[in-house]
Design an enzyme around this catalytic site. Structure first.
Site: not given
Ligand code: TXD
Length: 310
Positions: A11-12, A177
């Site tokens: 996840g970028a 959480h």
């Molecule tokens: O305390 C905690 N655990 C958390 C959790 C604190 C903050 C954020 N938290 C969770 O992390 C949030 O609720 C999300 O479920 C994740 C990721 O949060 P983020 O803010 O980084 O979300 P983004 O910016 O939308 O990034 C998610 C990326 C995006 O680039 C997608 O293209 C990618 O995930 N993505 C994938 N990558 C690889 N493989 C698959 N299948 C895929 N699907 C989406």
């Protein structure tokens, strides 16, 4: 050069890219940044590498869409998935993110059968359980980041209230959480002094509640997307404990086998982390109310895990 683990960040997006940035800038790990979106991890990784002459780090980062590149990772950090929008609870993300995290875990374990899986995607406790089930790994190699963040938030709110240096506050937040997380004031200390001696019960309760609402407070400001600076710092704190084999005790979402009277479920408790993953769960003294709240929080996680029919 000293030992640098290979860390894959899946996840970028906001959390993943910021985690990757912090890991390489602190020279903690060489990083593979992977995402489904073509070009996104490559572009961000190249941009970060171009900051190396200025930031003076020696670690490397590579962006990719191919799981082959993650081969032999020591740690896999999973941030892939959807983030909350205003008004959404973390549980609303359950089914969509289960599909994403399940697929990611299957790919990652194929190439890194000895890795530690560190889960970040929400709903955190359920995704960690799912990752454990899908991976077939022993539970000490699959755990999640949440307590480190919730504790950092609480520590900051206390520092603000007492006008002290934030890193002098050592806070402790346990449980799942979610809205049922369990702040533990008696184990929350400023330079060794418990906050129960420094703040009124009313002030402490207000801080506890602001901590529970900490994620939502940021979501409300941002409107699109959720927090990522403190979340990425919290992930990096955990990866650093693994990389340095430090044995640091960090509130983490781990598999419980009877500690605190809780069994066969993932939940946030103080865990000692090292190169092999979770070394041990620390059993700290809790009030009867805190114990009950922790068990209730764990039951909520268990109910959501059951919805996935794993
Ligand atoms: O305390 C905690 N655990 C958390 C959790 C604190 C903050 C954020 N938290 C969770 O992390 C949030 O609720 C999300 O479920 C994740 C990721 O949060 P983020 O803010 O980084 O979300 P983004 O910016 O939308 O990034 C998610 C990326 C995006 O680039 C997608 O293209 C990618 O995930 N993505 C994938 N990558 C690889 N493989 C698959 N299948 C895929 N699907 C989406």
């Amino acid at each position: 050069m000293s030992y640098k683990p290979k860390v894959t960040v899946v996840g970028a997006g906001f959390v993943g890219a910021t985690t990757a940035q912090r890991l390489i800038e602190k020279d903690i790990a060489d990083v593979i940044l992977i995402d489904v979106v073509e070009g996104l991890p490559q572009g961000k990784a190249l941009d970060m590498m171009e900051s190396a002459p200025i930031e003076r780090f020696q670690a490397s980062i590579k962006g990719t869409n191919q799981y082959e590149d993650t081969k032999g990772s020591d740690v896999v950090v999973i941030t892939a998935g959807l983030a909350r929008k205003p008004g959404m609870s973390r549980d609303d993300l359950l089914f969509k993110n289960a599909e994403i995290v399940g697929g990611v875990v299957t790919e990652c374990v194929k190439y890194s059968p000895d890795a530690i899986l560190l889960i970040v995607t929400n709903p955190l406790d359920v995704m960690t359980y799912l990752a454990w089930k899908k991976s077939g790994f022993p539970p000490h190699r699959v755990f999640g980041m949440a307590g480190a963040l919730d504790s950092a938030r609480m520590a900051y709110f206390i520092a603000e209230e007492l006008e002290c240096v934030p890193h002098e506050v050592d806070a402790m937040v346990l449980g799942g959480h979610g809205d049922e997380m369990v702040p533990v004031p008696a184990h929350t200390k400023v330079k060794g002094e418990p906050i129960t001696k420094l703040l009124s019960p009313e002030k402490i309760e207000a801080i506890n509640q602001r901590t529970r609402d900490g994620g939502a407070e940021i979501v409300k400001h941002l409107k699109t997307g959720s927090a990522f600076y403190a979340p990425s710092s919290s992930v990096v704190r955990m990866v650093n404990a693994i990389a340095e084999d430090s044995g640091e005790i960090i509130p983490s979402c781990v598999y419980l086998t009877g500690q605190y009277g809780i069994k066969d479920v993932y939940c946030g408790v103080p865990a000692q982390l090292g190169r092999k993953g979770v070394r041990a769960v620390a059993e700290i003294s809790l009030t009867e109310n805190e114990k009950a709240a922790l068990r209730q929080s764990a039951e909520h996680v268990r109910e959501n895990c059951a919805k996935l029919n794993l």
